[in-house]
Design a protein around this motif. Structure first.
Motif, PDB file in Angstrom:
ATOM      1  N   HIS A  15       0.820  -1.212   0.000  1.00  0.00           N
ATOM      2  CA  HIS A  15       0.000   0.000   0.000  1.00  0.00           C
ATOM      3  C   HIS A  15       0.857   1.267   0.000  1.00  0.00           C
ATOM      4  CE1 HIS A  15      -3.822  -1.974   0.106  1.00  0.00           C
ATOM      5  NE2 HIS A  15      -3.452  -2.707   1.132  1.00  0.00           N
ATOM      6  N   ALA A  16       1.931   1.259   0.750  1.00  0.00           N
ATOM      7  CA  ALA A  16       2.824   2.418   0.766  1.00  0.00           C
ATOM      8  C   ALA A  16       3.444   2.630  -0.611  1.00  0.00           C
ATOM      9  CB  ALA A  16       3.906   2.238   1.827  1.00  0.00           C
ATOM     10  N   ARG A  17       3.783   1.547  -1.296  1.00  0.00           N
ATOM     11  CA  ARG A  17       4.370   1.658  -2.637  1.00  0.00           C
ATOM     12  C   ARG A  17       3.375   2.273  -3.626  1.00  0.00           C
ATOM     13  NH1 ARG A  17       8.816  -0.364  -5.462  1.00  0.00           N
ATOM     14  NH2 ARG A  17       9.638  -0.142  -3.373  1.00  0.00           N
ATOM     15  N   LYS A  18       2.107   1.885  -3.529  1.00  0.00           N
ATOM     16  CA  LYS A  18       1.081   2.461  -4.414  1.00  0.00           C
ATOM     17  C   LYS A  18       0.965   3.960  -4.195  1.00  0.00           C
ATOM     18  CE  LYS A  18      -1.793  -1.607  -5.011  1.00  0.00           C
ATOM     19  NZ  LYS A  18      -2.441  -1.793  -6.276  1.00  0.00           N
ATOM     20  N   LEU A  19       0.992   4.381  -2.937  1.00  0.00           N
ATOM     21  CA  LEU A  19       0.920   5.809  -2.631  1.00  0.00           C
ATOM     22  C   LEU A  19       2.183   6.527  -3.103  1.00  0.00           C
ATOM     23  CD1 LEU A  19      -0.666   5.566   0.921  1.00  0.00           C
ATOM     24  CD2 LEU A  19      -1.768   6.482  -1.135  1.00  0.00           C
ATOM     25  N   GLU A  20       3.308   5.874  -2.963  1.00  0.00           N
ATOM     26  CA  GLU A  20       4.575   6.449  -3.418  1.00  0.00           C
ATOM     27  C   GLU A  20       4.577   6.587  -4.938  1.00  0.00           C
ATOM     28  OE1 GLU A  20       9.380   5.716  -2.864  1.00  0.00           O
ATOM     29  OE2 GLU A  20       7.974   4.162  -2.240  1.00  0.00           O
ATOM     30  N   ASP A  21       4.124   5.562  -5.649  1.00  0.00           N
ATOM     31  CA  ASP A  21       4.069   5.607  -7.114  1.00  0.00           C
ATOM     32  C   ASP A  21       3.150   6.719  -7.608  1.00  0.00           C
ATOM     33  OD1 ASP A  21       5.822   3.471  -7.224  1.00  0.00           O
ATOM     34  OD2 ASP A  21       4.270   1.982  -7.686  1.00  0.00           O
ATOM     35  N   ALA A  22       2.092   7.013  -6.854  1.00  0.00           N
ATOM     36  CA  ALA A  22       1.153   8.076  -7.223  1.00  0.00           C
ATOM     37  C   ALA A  22       1.673   9.465  -6.856  1.00  0.00           C
ATOM     38  CB  ALA A  22      -0.189   7.835  -6.537  1.00  0.00           C
ATOM     39  N   GLY A  23       2.772   9.510  -6.103  1.00  0.00           N
ATOM     40  CA  GLY A  23       3.321  10.795  -5.675  1.00  0.00           C
ATOM     41  C   GLY A  23       2.656  11.358  -4.435  1.00  0.00           C
ATOM     42  N   TYR A  24       1.878  10.530  -3.726  1.00  0.00           N
ATOM     43  CA  TYR A  24       1.176  10.979  -2.532  1.00  0.00           C
ATOM     44  C   TYR A  24       2.054  10.919  -1.285  1.00  0.00           C
ATOM     45  CZ  TYR A  24      -3.318  10.776  -5.059  1.00  0.00           C
ATOM     46  OH  TYR A  24      -4.361  10.964  -5.928  1.00  0.00           O
ATOM     47  N   VAL A  25       3.009  10.010  -1.247  1.00  0.00           N
ATOM     48  CA  VAL A  25       3.944   9.931  -0.127  1.00  0.00           C
ATOM     49  C   VAL A  25       5.365   9.834  -0.669  1.00  0.00           C
ATOM     50  CG1 VAL A  25       2.296   8.809   1.450  1.00  0.00           C
ATOM     51  CG2 VAL A  25       3.886   7.422   0.162  1.00  0.00           C
ATOM     52  N   ALA A  26       6.293  10.322   0.130  1.00  0.00           N
ATOM     53  CA  ALA A  26       7.719  10.214  -0.202  1.00  0.00           C
ATOM     54  C   ALA A  26       8.351   9.277   0.811  1.00  0.00           C
ATOM     55  CB  ALA A  26       8.376  11.580  -0.155  1.00  0.00           C
ATOM     56  N   CYS A  27       9.260   8.482   0.327  1.00  0.00           N
ATOM     57  CA  CYS A  27       9.910   7.463   1.140  1.00  0.00           C
ATOM     58  C   CYS A  27      11.404   7.767   1.205  1.00  0.00           C
ATOM     59  CB  CYS A  27       9.658   6.100   0.495  1.00  0.00           C
ATOM     60  SG  CYS A  27      10.578   4.743   1.199  1.00  0.00           S
ATOM     61  N   THR A  28      11.951   7.722   2.405  1.00  0.00           N
ATOM     62  CA  THR A  28      13.383   7.916   2.608  1.00  0.00           C
ATOM     63  C   THR A  28      13.922   6.689   3.327  1.00  0.00           C
ATOM     64  OG1 THR A  28      13.004  10.282   2.882  1.00  0.00           O
ATOM     65  CG2 THR A  28      15.132   9.440   3.602  1.00  0.00           C
ATOM     66  N   LYS A  29      14.962   6.079   2.752  1.00  0.00           N
ATOM     67  CA  LYS A  29      15.562   4.896   3.364  1.00  0.00           C
ATOM     68  C   LYS A  29      16.942   5.264   3.899  1.00  0.00           C
ATOM     69  CE  LYS A  29      13.091   1.608   0.517  1.00  0.00           C
ATOM     70  NZ  LYS A  29      12.563   0.552   1.338  1.00  0.00           N
ATOM     71  N   GLY A  30      17.238   4.742   5.045  1.00  0.00           N
ATOM     72  CA  GLY A  30      18.525   5.014   5.658  1.00  0.00           C
ATOM     73  C   GLY A  30      18.800   3.990   6.743  1.00  0.00           C
ATOM     74  N   PHE A  31      19.717   4.350   7.608  1.00  0.00           N
ATOM     75  CA  PHE A  31      20.076   3.464   8.712  1.00  0.00           C
ATOM     76  C   PHE A  31      20.036   4.243  10.009  1.00  0.00           C
ATOM     77  CE2 PHE A  31      21.760   1.202   5.125  1.00  0.00           C
ATOM     78  CZ  PHE A  31      21.567  -0.133   5.461  1.00  0.00           C
ATOM     79  N   GLU A  32      19.634   3.563  11.047  1.00  0.00           N
ATOM     80  CA  GLU A  32      19.696   4.088  12.397  1.00  0.00           C
ATOM     81  C   GLU A  32      20.668   3.162  13.113  1.00  0.00           C
ATOM     82  OE1 GLU A  32      16.357   4.151  15.589  1.00  0.00           O
ATOM     83  OE2 GLU A  32      16.080   5.873  14.241  1.00  0.00           O
ATOM     84  N   GLY A  33      21.926   3.588  13.176  1.00  0.00           N
ATOM     85  CA  GLY A  33      22.978   2.678  13.606  1.00  0.00           C
ATOM     86  C   GLY A  33      23.186   1.677  12.483  1.00  0.00           C
ATOM     87  N   ARG A  34      23.038   0.403  12.779  1.00  0.00           N
ATOM     88  CA  ARG A  34      23.163  -0.638  11.756  1.00  0.00           C
ATOM     89  C   ARG A  34      21.810  -1.183  11.301  1.00  0.00           C
ATOM     90  NH1 ARG A  34      28.209  -4.302  12.172  1.00  0.00           N
ATOM     91  NH2 ARG A  34      29.804  -2.747  12.553  1.00  0.00           N
ATOM     92  N   VAL A  35      20.741  -0.586  11.823  1.00  0.00           N
ATOM     93  CA  VAL A  35      19.394  -1.072  11.524  1.00  0.00           C
ATOM     94  C   VAL A  35      18.784  -0.239  10.396  1.00  0.00           C
ATOM     95  CG1 VAL A  35      17.087  -1.446  12.500  1.00  0.00           C
ATOM     96  CG2 VAL A  35      19.107  -1.774  13.928  1.00  0.00           C
ATOM     97  N   PRO A  36      18.300  -0.891   9.338  1.00  0.00           N
ATOM     98  CA  PRO A  36      17.648  -0.149   8.254  1.00  0.00           C
ATOM     99  C   PRO A  36      16.408   0.570   8.768  1.00  0.00           C
ATOM    100  CG  PRO A  36      17.968  -2.452   7.644  1.00  0.00           C
ATOM    101  CD  PRO A  36      18.316  -2.324   9.076  1.00  0.00           C
ATOM    102  N   ARG A  37      16.159   1.751   8.238  1.00  0.00           N
ATOM    103  CA  ARG A  37      14.994   2.543   8.644  1.00  0.00           C
ATOM    104  C   ARG A  37      14.374   3.161   7.398  1.00  0.00           C
ATOM    105  NH1 ARG A  37      13.104   5.558  13.442  1.00  0.00           N
ATOM    106  NH2 ARG A  37      11.867   7.303  12.649  1.00  0.00           N
ATOM    107  N   THR A  38      13.056   3.003   7.264  1.00  0.00           N
ATOM    108  CA  THR A  38      12.304   3.607   6.173  1.00  0.00           C
ATOM    109  C   THR A  38      11.333   4.604   6.774  1.00  0.00           C
ATOM    110  OG1 THR A  38      12.455   1.559   4.900  1.00  0.00           O
ATOM    111  CG2 THR A  38      10.793   3.142   4.206  1.00  0.00           C
TER     112      THR A  38
END
Length: 128
Positions: A76-99
């Motif tokens: 569901h988040a991907r559908k909203l992202e593809d439509a331009g309704y939400v922006a997604c930022t991926k990174g790390f918090e220490g060694r743990v992935p964070r979206t």
């Protein structure tokens, strides 16, 4: 006793015309405009609503808030992202992935249109 539509037609009675939904912009006589199905789905509405009142939320926060599975929320988040309704930022918090997700200006406008539409439907229904 009320007659069914078939019984009224058989008796030669005319069926009253369906009233237009007053206050629903763009409504043709007797019909309502289409709801934005991208926003209307429960999980996606939850995502945009939560992001509307928070600057951003992580995947884990959204998952807990909406009580969704990883896969369901991700789709569901991907559908909203593809439509331009939400922006997604991926990174790390220490060694743990964070979206993290945030609502875009277009997403905010889509939510406002959706809420306006729902309010008009509610008013039209209550005014009957």
């Amino acid at each position: 006793m009320a007659r069914s539509g078939a019984a009224r037609r058989a008796a030669g009675e005319e069926r009253p015309a369906a009233p237009a939904l007053a206050g629903v912009r763009g409504a043709a006589a007797g019909t309502a405009p289409e709801l934005d199905q991208l926003v209307h789905e429960r999980v996606r509405l939850g995502i945009v609503s939560a992001l509307a009142v928070n600057e951003s939320l992580s995947f884990a926060e959204l998952k807990a808030l909406l009580q969704a599975s990883d896969g369901n929320l991700s789709v569901h988040a991907r559908k909203l992202e593809d439509a331009g309704y939400v922006a997604c930022t991926k990174g790390f918090e220490g060694r743990v992935p964070r979206t993290d997700y945030r609502l875009t200006a277009e997403g905010r406008r889509a939510l406002e249109r959706y809420l306006d539409h729902m309010e008009a439907l509610i008013r039209a229904t209550r005014d009957r």
